[in-house]
Design a protein around this motif. Structure first.
Motif, PDB file in Angstrom:
ATOM      1  N   ALA A 163       0.837  -1.198   0.000  1.00  0.00           N
ATOM      2  CA  ALA A 163       0.000   0.000   0.000  1.00  0.00           C
ATOM      3  C   ALA A 163       0.874   1.251   0.000  1.00  0.00           C
ATOM      4  N   GLU A 164       1.993   1.193   0.711  1.00  0.00           N
ATOM      5  CA  GLU A 164       2.902   2.345   0.775  1.00  0.00           C
ATOM      6  C   GLU A 164       3.559   2.610  -0.577  1.00  0.00           C
ATOM      7  N   ALA A 165       3.902   1.539  -1.284  1.00  0.00           N
ATOM      8  CA  ALA A 165       4.490   1.694  -2.618  1.00  0.00           C
ATOM      9  C   ALA A 165       3.493   2.345  -3.572  1.00  0.00           C
ATOM     10  N   LEU A 166       2.237   1.973  -3.465  1.00  0.00           N
ATOM     11  CA  LEU A 166       1.192   2.584  -4.287  1.00  0.00           C
ATOM     12  C   LEU A 166       1.140   4.087  -4.044  1.00  0.00           C
ATOM     13  N   GLU A 167       1.155   4.500  -2.788  1.00  0.00           N
ATOM     14  CA  GLU A 167       1.103   5.923  -2.463  1.00  0.00           C
ATOM     15  C   GLU A 167       2.336   6.652  -2.994  1.00  0.00           C
ATOM     16  N   ARG A 168       3.504   6.045  -2.833  1.00  0.00           N
ATOM     17  CA  ARG A 168       4.741   6.695  -3.289  1.00  0.00           C
ATOM     18  C   ARG A 168       4.769   6.852  -4.802  1.00  0.00           C
ATOM     19  N   ARG A 169       4.378   5.796  -5.530  1.00  0.00           N
ATOM     20  CA  ARG A 169       4.401   5.886  -6.994  1.00  0.00           C
ATOM     21  C   ARG A 169       3.357   6.884  -7.491  1.00  0.00           C
ATOM     22  N   ALA A 170       2.191   6.888  -6.871  1.00  0.00           N
ATOM     23  CA  ALA A 170       1.147   7.843  -7.266  1.00  0.00           C
ATOM     24  C   ALA A 170       1.632   9.271  -7.070  1.00  0.00           C
ATOM     25  N   ALA A 171       2.289   9.542  -5.954  1.00  0.00           N
ATOM     26  CA  ALA A 171       2.782  10.891  -5.679  1.00  0.00           C
ATOM     27  C   ALA A 171       3.841  11.304  -6.700  1.00  0.00           C
ATOM     28  N   ALA A 172       4.740  10.370  -7.050  1.00  0.00           N
ATOM     29  CA  ALA A 172       5.795  10.682  -8.010  1.00  0.00           C
ATOM     30  C   ALA A 172       5.221  10.938  -9.401  1.00  0.00           C
ATOM     31  N   ILE A 173       4.254  10.128  -9.805  1.00  0.00           N
ATOM     32  CA  ILE A 173       3.637  10.304 -11.121  1.00  0.00           C
ATOM     33  C   ILE A 173       2.845  11.608 -11.170  1.00  0.00           C
ATOM     34  N   GLU A 174       2.136  11.903 -10.091  1.00  0.00           N
ATOM     35  CA  GLU A 174       1.380  13.155 -10.020  1.00  0.00           C
ATOM     36  C   GLU A 174       2.307  14.357 -10.136  1.00  0.00           C
ATOM     37  N   GLN A 175       3.417  14.307  -9.421  1.00  0.00           N
ATOM     38  CA  GLN A 175       4.371  15.418  -9.450  1.00  0.00           C
ATOM     39  C   GLN A 175       4.993  15.593 -10.832  1.00  0.00           C
ATOM     40  N   ALA A 176       5.168  14.492 -11.553  1.00  0.00           N
ATOM     41  CA  ALA A 176       5.755  14.548 -12.888  1.00  0.00           C
ATOM     42  C   ALA A 176       4.760  15.018 -13.945  1.00  0.00           C
ATOM     43  N   GLY A 177       3.480  15.130 -13.579  1.00  0.00           N
ATOM     44  CA  GLY A 177       2.476  15.662 -14.491  1.00  0.00           C
ATOM     45  C   GLY A 177       1.803  14.645 -15.395  1.00  0.00           C
ATOM     46  N   PHE A 178       1.879  13.349 -15.038  1.00  0.00           N
ATOM     47  CA  PHE A 178       1.265  12.311 -15.876  1.00  0.00           C
ATOM     48  C   PHE A 178       0.005  11.719 -15.255  1.00  0.00           C
ATOM     49  N   GLY A 179      -0.394  12.206 -14.098  1.00  0.00           N
ATOM     50  CA  GLY A 179      -1.497  11.601 -13.373  1.00  0.00           C
ATOM     51  C   GLY A 179      -2.866  11.919 -13.947  1.00  0.00           C
ATOM     52  N   ILE A 180      -3.793  10.977 -13.762  1.00  0.00           N
ATOM     53  CA  ILE A 180      -5.219  11.176 -14.036  1.00  0.00           C
ATOM     54  C   ILE A 180      -5.961  11.322 -12.724  1.00  0.00           C
ATOM     55  N   GLY A 181      -5.625  10.442 -11.772  1.00  0.00           N
ATOM     56  CA  GLY A 181      -6.226  10.569 -10.449  1.00  0.00           C
ATOM     57  C   GLY A 181      -6.649   9.236  -9.855  1.00  0.00           C
TER      58      GLY A 181
END
Length: 320
Positions: free
Chosen positions: A79-97
Motif C-alpha cells: 500500500a505504501e508503494a502505491l502511495e509513493r508511486r502515485a505521488a511521483a507520477i502526479e508530481q511529474a504531471g502524468f497523473g489522471i487521479g
C-alpha cells in the motif's frame, strides 16, 4: 529529503482491458479457443481469467467502436508503494487521479505514459477462489487447467506501439522502477524498441516504434503456455477454428521467446509465448543492445520478420 527509489515498488503486470468491435466473436475466441474462463460482467465488459493467474481476472474484454487497449493494470508491492508511486507520477504531471476499485481490486491510481497509453496502479487484490466445477487437485494452483481450447497459463506481457520509445522507457524506469533488459538501436542512434521488467521475468512491458508516427496504440498482448509443444498444438487449434495466424510458431532472437501470433476477431494481435526458462537473476544485469544489422538477420533460426509485424496495430490508423 531523499526521494524514495522506484525500484521494487511495482510487483507485476496485473491485467489489461482490451477493446473490441466484435464483442461476441472476441468472447468466443478467448473462452472457447484460448480457454479463458468468464468470472464476471459489468455493462459491456466481460471479466476473464487464465487458470493460473492468482488474481480475480487477467483480461477485461469490452465492446467498443474500435479495437485497441484501454488500460493496463500493475500491482504494487505494498500500500505504501502505491502511495509513493502515485505521488511521483502526479508530481511529474502524468497523473489522471484516484479511482474506486472494481471486480477483485481496491482503489487505483490512474495515469498515462508519455505516449498516451493509460495505466493504473493498485495494491488491494482478491486472490481467486475457484468454484467447485473448476477447483484444482493441487492446492498451490489457482484453478484447474481447462480441458478445452489452448489453455494458456497466465497473462505474460504487453507490447505497446509508441511514437517515442526512449521517452516511454525513461518514464517506466524513472517513475515505475522498471529495468530495461534488451533494446534495439538503429544506425541513426534512435532506439526502436525496448523490453522492460519489474522482477526476475525478462520482460513485462515492451515499447516498439510505431511506423505510422501515431500515439497510444497496441502492438499485442501475450499469454504464456507451459511448453513449446502447447504452442505447436495451439497452431493446429487456431487453424481448425479459422483464426488468422500472422507468423510462427518460431523463436525470437531477442529474449529467446518461442512464439505464435494471431489476430482475434476484433483485430487485436495476440501472442502465445513460452518464455518460462528465461529469467534475469543478476541484480547488475546490463541492457543487451541489438544493432540494426543484427536485427536484419531475422529471428533466432533465420526466419525474416514479416512486414505486417511493423505495420499492424490497434486501433487501426485511418488512411487520410
Amino acid at each position: 529529503m531523499t526521494t524514495p527509489s522506484p525500484f521494487h515498488e511495482v510487483a507485476h503486470l496485473g491485467h489489461v482491458e482490451l477493446l473490441t468491435p466484435e464483442p461476441e466473436a472476441s468472447l468466443r475466441f478467448f473462452t472457447e479457443i484460448m480457454g479463458l474462463r468468464e468470472c464476471g460482467r459489468d455493462g459491456d465488459s466481460v471479466f476473464l481469467r487464465t487458470f493460473d493467474d492468482y488474481e480475480h481476472h487477467s483480461l477485461i474484454l469490452t465492446g467498443h467502436a474500435s479495437s485497441g487497449i484501454r488500460r493496463t493494470a500493475l500491482r504494487t508491492w505494498s500500500a505504501e508503494a502505491l502511495e509513493r508511486r502515485a505521488a511521483a507520477i502526479e508530481q511529474a504531471g502524468f497523473g489522471i487521479g484516484w479511482r474506486e476499485g472494481g471486480f477483485g481490486i481496491g482503489r487505483t491510481y490512474a495515469f498515462r505514459d508519455p505516449d498516451g497509453h493509460e495505466f493504473e496502479l493498485y495494491w488491494e487484490s482478491e486472490h481467486y477462489r475457484a468454484p467447485e466445477a473448476s477447483r484444482p487437485a493441487l492446492k498451490n494452483q489457482a484453478e484447474a487447467k481447462p480441458a478445452y481450447g489452448v489453455g494458456v497459463r497466465r497473462l505474460d506481457h504487453v507490447n505497446y506501439l509508441a511514437a517515442d520509445v526512449e521517452a516511454n522507457g525513461a518514464f517506466q524506469r524513472d517513475l515505475l522502477g522498471a529495468r530495461t533488459s534488451e533494446q534495439i538501436r538503429l544506425d541513426t542512434g534512435r532506439i526502436a524498441a525496448q523490453w522492460h521488467h519489474f522482477g526476475n521475468k525478462s520482460y513485462d512491458l515492451v515499447y516498439t516504434e510505431d511506423w505510422t508516427g501515431s500515439e497510444g496504440r497496441l502492438h499485442h498482448i501475450a499469454f504464456a503456455t507451459d511448453t513449446r509443444e502447447e504452442i505447436l498444438r495451439a497452431a493446429d487449434v487456431f487453424l481448425d477454428a479459422g483464426v488468422f495466424i500472422e507468423t510462427g510458431p518460431h523463436k525470437h532472437a531477442i529474449q529467446q521467446t518461442f512464439f505464435l501470433y494471431v489476430y482475434e476477431p476484433g483485430g487485436n494481435r495476440i501472442e502465445l509465448c513460452n518464455p518460462v526458462s528465461r529469467l534475469l537473476l543478476a541484480p547488475d544485469w546490463e541492457t543487451v543492445t541489438w544493432t540494426e544489422s543484427e536485427r536484419a538477420k531475422g529471428q533466432a533460426w533465420g526466419l525474416k520478420t514479416i512486414e505486417s509485424f511493423h505495420t499492424h496495430g490497434t486501433p487501426p490508423v485511418q488512411a487520410g
